[in-house]
Design an enzyme around this catalytic site. Structure first.
Site, mmCIF file in Angstrom:
data_model
loop_
_atom_site.group_PDB
_atom_site.id
_atom_site.type_symbol
_atom_site.label_atom_id
_atom_site.label_comp_id
_atom_site.label_asym_id
_atom_site.label_seq_id
_atom_site.Cartn_x
_atom_site.Cartn_y
_atom_site.Cartn_z
ATOM 1 N N GLY A 168 0.826 -1.221 0.000
ATOM 2 C CA GLY A 168 0.000 0.000 0.000
ATOM 3 C C GLY A 168 0.850 1.256 0.000
ATOM 4 N N TYR A 205 -14.646 -1.100 9.172
ATOM 5 C CA TYR A 205 -13.219 -0.740 9.198
ATOM 6 C C TYR A 205 -12.653 -0.900 10.616
ATOM 7 C CZ TYR A 205 -9.203 2.530 9.164
ATOM 8 O OH TYR A 205 -7.977 3.118 9.305
ATOM 9 N N ASP A 242 2.276 -1.711 -4.376
ATOM 10 C CA ASP A 242 0.879 -1.287 -4.229
ATOM 11 C C ASP A 242 0.053 -2.036 -5.276
ATOM 12 O OD1 ASP A 242 -0.458 1.480 -2.818
ATOM 13 O OD2 ASP A 242 -1.618 0.611 -4.455
ATOM 14 N N LYS A 273 -9.739 -3.517 12.290
ATOM 15 C CA LYS A 273 -8.552 -3.076 13.045
ATOM 16 C C LYS A 273 -8.470 -3.791 14.400
ATOM 17 C CE LYS A 273 -6.853 -0.378 9.961
ATOM 18 N NZ LYS A 273 -5.589 -0.752 9.293
ATOM 19 N N ASP A 316 -0.888 -7.110 -5.111
ATOM 20 C CA ASP A 316 -2.211 -7.141 -4.478
ATOM 21 C C ASP A 316 -2.078 -8.018 -3.232
ATOM 22 O OD1 ASP A 316 -4.820 -7.616 -3.704
ATOM 23 O OD2 ASP A 316 -5.575 -7.912 -5.740
ATOM 24 N N LEU A 322 1.650 3.505 -2.143
ATOM 25 C CA LEU A 322 1.314 4.736 -2.874
ATOM 26 C C LEU A 322 0.287 5.587 -2.124
ATOM 27 C CD1 LEU A 322 1.056 3.362 -6.529
ATOM 28 C CD2 LEU A 322 2.928 4.678 -5.518
ATOM 29 N N GLY A 323 -0.116 5.167 -0.932
ATOM 30 C CA GLY A 323 -1.152 5.879 -0.196
ATOM 31 C C GLY A 323 -0.595 7.057 0.594
ATOM 32 N N ARG A 369 -2.004 -0.573 -7.121
ATOM 33 C CA ARG A 369 -2.006 0.339 -8.267
ATOM 34 C C ARG A 369 -0.646 0.302 -8.957
ATOM 35 N NH1 ARG A 369 -3.274 6.004 -5.996
ATOM 36 N NH2 ARG A 369 -2.865 5.200 -3.922
HETATM 37 P P1 NAD Z 1 -4.473 5.085 1.712
HETATM 38 O O1 NAD Z 1 -5.857 4.726 1.341
HETATM 39 O O2 NAD Z 1 -3.978 6.447 1.418
HETATM 40 O O3 NAD Z 1 -3.464 4.039 1.068
HETATM 41 C C1 NAD Z 1 -3.726 2.667 1.047
HETATM 42 C C2 NAD Z 1 -3.045 2.082 -0.156
HETATM 43 O O4 NAD Z 1 -3.362 0.695 -0.208
HETATM 44 C C3 NAD Z 1 -3.481 2.710 -1.482
HETATM 45 O O5 NAD Z 1 -2.359 3.190 -2.188
HETATM 46 C C4 NAD Z 1 -4.157 1.555 -2.221
HETATM 47 O O6 NAD Z 1 -3.919 1.576 -3.610
HETATM 48 C C5 NAD Z 1 -3.515 0.350 -1.552
HETATM 49 N N1 NAD Z 1 -4.325 -0.858 -1.653
HETATM 50 C C6 NAD Z 1 -5.663 -0.983 -1.559
HETATM 51 N N2 NAD Z 1 -6.026 -2.251 -1.755
HETATM 52 C C7 NAD Z 1 -4.896 -2.955 -1.926
HETATM 53 C C8 NAD Z 1 -4.609 -4.326 -2.173
HETATM 54 N N3 NAD Z 1 -5.586 -5.239 -2.298
HETATM 55 N N4 NAD Z 1 -3.312 -4.708 -2.292
HETATM 56 C C9 NAD Z 1 -2.323 -3.797 -2.199
HETATM 57 N N5 NAD Z 1 -2.529 -2.479 -2.012
HETATM 58 C C10 NAD Z 1 -3.812 -2.066 -1.866
HETATM 59 O O7 NAD Z 1 -4.319 4.751 3.266
HETATM 60 P P2 NAD Z 1 -3.249 5.348 4.301
HETATM 61 O O8 NAD Z 1 -3.850 6.562 4.885
HETATM 62 O O9 NAD Z 1 -1.918 5.405 3.703
HETATM 63 O O10 NAD Z 1 -3.339 4.211 5.426
HETATM 64 C C11 NAD Z 1 -2.399 3.179 5.553
HETATM 65 C C12 NAD Z 1 -2.740 2.373 6.777
HETATM 66 O O11 NAD Z 1 -2.795 3.220 7.915
HETATM 67 C C13 NAD Z 1 -4.099 1.676 6.707
HETATM 68 O O12 NAD Z 1 -4.034 0.449 7.393
HETATM 69 C C14 NAD Z 1 -4.997 2.613 7.476
HETATM 70 O O13 NAD Z 1 -6.090 1.929 8.041
HETATM 71 C C15 NAD Z 1 -4.053 3.096 8.547
HETATM 72 N N6 NAD Z 1 -4.486 4.373 9.126
HETATM 73 C C16 NAD Z 1 -4.451 5.523 8.400
HETATM 74 C C17 NAD Z 1 -4.878 6.709 8.980
HETATM 75 C C18 NAD Z 1 -4.874 8.006 8.230
HETATM 76 O O14 NAD Z 1 -5.408 9.005 8.729
HETATM 77 N N7 NAD Z 1 -4.268 8.072 7.050
HETATM 78 C C19 NAD Z 1 -5.334 6.715 10.309
HETATM 79 C C20 NAD Z 1 -5.395 5.518 11.007
HETATM 80 C C21 NAD Z 1 -4.936 4.347 10.420
HETATM 81 C C1 AKB Z 2 -10.205 7.222 8.696
HETATM 82 O O1 AKB Z 2 -10.765 8.307 8.903
HETATM 83 O O2 AKB Z 2 -10.766 6.213 8.266
HETATM 84 C C2 AKB Z 2 -8.744 7.116 9.057
HETATM 85 C C3 AKB Z 2 -8.594 6.588 10.434
HETATM 86 C C4 AKB Z 2 -8.697 7.508 11.585
HETATM 87 O O3 AKB Z 2 -8.417 5.410 10.617
HETATM 88 N N1 AKB Z 2 -8.138 8.410 8.888
#
Ligand code: NAD
Ligand code: AKB
Length: 303
Positions: free
Chosen positions: A12, A137, A38, A141, A49, A14-15, A40
């Site tokens: 993941g 979601y 990723d 977690k 994936d 690219l996120g 993507r």
């Molecule tokens: P994001 O959505 O920006 O990035 C997730 C990435 O996962 C994307 O690039 C997507 O293309 C990739 N992805 C989706 N399905 C996939 C698959 N089947 N195989 C491989 N890649 C896949 O999310 P993020 O904000 O970077 O979050 C990363 C982690 O941190 C997640 O577990 C999220 O729950 C956790 N998290 C994020 C936040 C936040 O505010 N950003 C807060 C709490 C927890």
């Molecule tokens: C969301 O809003 O889903 C995330 C998180 C707090 O896990 N930013």
């Protein structure tokens, strides 16, 4: 015998988090030591994936991976629209990664979230409390935290709050308004915010989140207790209205309308703030960014 050099797999990548975590891991361990993946396609990232268990294993083996940072997931808002897919990616995908980590002796970082808390949690969320999340979601977690403690590997996690950053867009969560608002303020001078003005949530600047991740992974395994699968970490806590006021220090004419949608329900089910004594005591967690400092950084970098 010398120590095995660290070789990292990021899923993941690219996120929102991966974009910055990969940079920091490459700075720390060297460009060649980090395999960024990723689902993507992208130029500097391998396609992977996390539903493909065999390919994960093949990559871990062929690249000599020692540490996995598993970021692939669906976030809360996207997850509620596609609950089955959310469960498959977040739980089945994690199980695939754990299985490869177990087979090849890798350490694993897998984020949790403040979404593990539900409406019965005190508004200032303790580390240990009942976890009854309102969203699919959040449920995924909770399962992830449980697997961290039962899968027999060195697996660690943080309950990230809403993360605020400027290098990549937020990825379909409830806290996305706290990122989108900056882009709208700078481009249009106006934002339609999808939560109420008095909605207070725990938030964190990405620099703090990346530092927390690296610090947790540097901590000796023996120093970590029963919160290892999901440490509470505080950045700061503010309402949407307070965020608007802080942005107005830079853009005095900025206007914001509050038009709550379904994401208000998810926000209302989460705590206002987080108690993070366990993280502070066990591995020295200390945030650096408060609301005004986050806003200053965001406006300066996006300008
Ligand atoms: P994001 O959505 O920006 O990035 C997730 C990435 O996962 C994307 O690039 C997507 O293309 C990739 N992805 C989706 N399905 C996939 C698959 N089947 N195989 C491989 N890649 C896949 O999310 P993020 O904000 O970077 O979050 C990363 C982690 O941190 C997640 O577990 C999220 O729950 C956790 N998290 C994020 C936040 C936040 O505010 N950003 C807060 C709490 C927890
Ligand atoms: C969301 O809003 O889903 C995330 C998180 C707090 O896990 N930013």
């Amino acid at each position: 015998m010398g120590t095995v050099p660290t070789r990292i797999l990021v899923t993941g990548a690219l996120g929102q988090i991966g974009t910055e975590l990969v940079e920091s891991l490459r700075d720390k361990y060297g460009e060649e030591s980090v395999v960024s993946t990723d689902v993507r396609e992208s130029e500097n990232c391998m396609q992977l994936d996390v539903m493909d268990a065999k390919r994960i294993e093949d990559l871990v083996q062929s690249k000599g991976i020692t540490d996995i940072y598993h970021l692939a997931a669906l976030l809360s808002a996207t997850g509620e629209k596609n609950p089955d897919l959310c469960w498959r990616i977040n739980v089945d995908g994690l199980v695939n990664v754990i299985s490869a980590a177990k087979k090849y002796g890798c350490r694993l970082f897998s984020p949790s979230s403040i979404a593990v808390f539900g409406p019965d949690c005190p508004k200032h969320a303790p580390q240990v409390t009942g976890l009854s999340p309102a969203t699919v979601y959040g449920k995924t977690k909770v399962v992830g935290e449980h697997l961290a403690m039962t899968s027999g590997i060195d697996m660690r996690g943080l309950r990230y709050p809403g993360l605020i950053s400027w290098k990549a867009p937020a990825g379909g969560g409830t806290t996305d308004y706290a990122v989108e608002i900056f882009h709208a303020a700078l481009s249009d001078g106006h934002y339609d915010c999808f939560v109420r003005e008095n909605t207070r949530l725990p938030m964190m600047y990405m620099d703090d989140a990346i530092r927390a991740t690296l610090e947790l992974m540097e901590a000796p395994f023996d120093s970590l207790g029963t919160a290892r699968g999901g440490y509470n970490i505080t950045g700061c806590s503010f309402t949407a209205g307070e965020l608007v006021d802080s942005i107005r220090r830079h853009i005095p004419d900025f206007t914001c309308s509050f038009k709550p949608d379904v994401r208000q329900n998810y926000a209302d089910s989460w705590p206002d703030s987080i108690e993070d004594d366990v993280a502070r005591n066990e591995w020295g967690w200390m945030p650096k960014f408060d609301l005004d400092k986050i806003v200053d950084e965001m406006v300066e970098n996006l300008q």
